[in-house]
Design a protein around this motif. Sequence first.
Motif, short mmCIF file in Angstrom:
data_model
loop_
_atom_site.label_atom_id
_atom_site.label_comp_id
_atom_site.label_asym_id
_atom_site.label_seq_id
_atom_site.Cartn_x
_atom_site.Cartn_y
_atom_site.Cartn_z
N ALA A 80 0.83 -1.20 0.00
CA ALA A 80 0.00 0.00 0.00
C ALA A 80 0.86 1.26 0.00
O ALA A 80 0.58 2.22 -0.73
CB ALA A 80 -0.93 0.00 1.21
N LEU A 81 1.92 1.26 0.79
CA LEU A 81 2.82 2.41 0.84
C LEU A 81 3.53 2.59 -0.50
O LEU A 81 3.74 3.73 -0.96
CB LEU A 81 3.84 2.22 1.96
CG LEU A 81 3.28 2.21 3.38
CD1 LEU A 81 4.38 1.90 4.39
CD2 LEU A 81 2.62 3.54 3.73
N LYS A 82 3.88 1.49 -1.14
CA LYS A 82 4.54 1.56 -2.45
C LYS A 82 3.61 2.16 -3.49
O LYS A 82 4.02 3.02 -4.28
CB LYS A 82 4.97 0.15 -2.87
CG LYS A 82 5.76 0.11 -4.17
CD LYS A 82 6.20 -1.31 -4.49
CE LYS A 82 6.99 -1.35 -5.80
NZ LYS A 82 7.45 -2.74 -6.12
N VAL A 83 2.35 1.74 -3.48
CA VAL A 83 1.36 2.29 -4.42
C VAL A 83 1.14 3.77 -4.12
O VAL A 83 1.03 4.60 -5.03
CB VAL A 83 0.04 1.52 -4.35
CG1 VAL A 83 -1.03 2.19 -5.22
CG2 VAL A 83 0.24 0.07 -4.80
N GLY A 84 1.07 4.11 -2.83
CA GLY A 84 0.88 5.51 -2.45
C GLY A 84 2.01 6.39 -2.97
O GLY A 84 1.76 7.52 -3.44
N LYS A 85 3.23 5.90 -2.92
CA LYS A 85 4.37 6.67 -3.42
C LYS A 85 4.34 6.78 -4.94
O LYS A 85 4.79 7.78 -5.51
CB LYS A 85 5.67 6.04 -2.93
CG LYS A 85 5.88 6.20 -1.44
CD LYS A 85 7.12 5.48 -0.94
CE LYS A 85 7.27 5.65 0.57
NZ LYS A 85 8.44 4.90 1.11
N LEU A 86 3.79 5.75 -5.60
CA LEU A 86 3.60 5.82 -7.05
C LEU A 86 2.61 6.92 -7.40
O LEU A 86 2.85 7.75 -8.30
CB LEU A 86 3.11 4.47 -7.59
CG LEU A 86 2.64 4.47 -9.05
CD1 LEU A 86 3.80 4.77 -9.99
CD2 LEU A 86 2.00 3.13 -9.41
N ILE A 87 1.50 6.97 -6.69
CA ILE A 87 0.49 8.01 -6.91
C ILE A 87 1.10 9.39 -6.70
O ILE A 87 0.81 10.34 -7.43
CB ILE A 87 -0.72 7.79 -5.98
CG1 ILE A 87 -1.46 6.50 -6.35
CG2 ILE A 87 -1.67 8.98 -6.01
CD1 ILE A 87 -2.54 6.09 -5.36
#
Length: 301
Positions: A80-87
């Motif tokens: 989730a944190l990885k996706v958040g950083k992508l966004i």
Amino acid sequence: MSVLKTILYFSIFKYPITREEIFEFSDLKTMTDVDYEIDILLEKGIIFKINNFFSDSNNPSYIERRLKGNEMAIKIMPKALKVGKLIARFPYVKSVCLSGALAKGYYDDDGDIDFFIITDSNRLWIARTLLVLYKKIFLLNSKKYFCVNYFISSDHLKISERNRFTATEMVTLIPVYGKESFTVLLKENQWTTGFFPNKRPTDYTFIKDFGKPFFSRAIQMVFNTSLGDYLDIFFRKITLKRWYSKFSHLEKDDFNIAMKSTKGVSKHHPQNFQKKVINLLNEKYSKIKTLYNLELLQDHA
């Protein structure tokens, strides 16, 4: 009966809570006050205690469900944190927060990873459109790990709907990126302390912001013009037109809350979960009054 209201709210999600959590999500002044109300409710048989958890249902399976969901939340959090950083790398995204069930420490196989996103002013609909296109093209429109359903611009940070549901969502946000914007968000929504004066402030000191990649900076350079002004208005218009058609079954008032589409806010909640939760909560209040002659002040959506 602040304790009972808190327990009933989380029981909607079949989520038994601890004594400490009851205190955090109530407006009582001390833990002694919490214990006093708990003792009364237990004696009357209105609530039940199983191990260290309290619920309005004497169902041990809810405890097992919660504990399993807590474990799954820990495991899925790195993704989730990885996706958040992508966004956060997308153009005009100023801050990204985890929201929904995962932000409260729960996740299961049927859940999504929800994100609350703050954008630059006057560029919300460009940012949203780019993220939605990415989801549709590269993720085959799957929202499982990429549920971008709430956008708010940096000049519209005050949440207009103020109730137990929105207060709970606000105080449980987990910031991933955008320390400065998140700080302003908290300041603009201090009304949440009226619901939860005991909730510990969100720790966002760990956020490590980073610069935008080249593609984002290039897009922003192109759209930081009158063209960007035009496109932001255009994307909002076509999105709203589509939603009017797709969700025509929603009453006007419901649409204006669940699918809010202003210059500075975009919500995509076709199930109108906020209203559904508040209605279920009020039904529980009514049931308590019928069974125990105990009246609880109704909440509003």
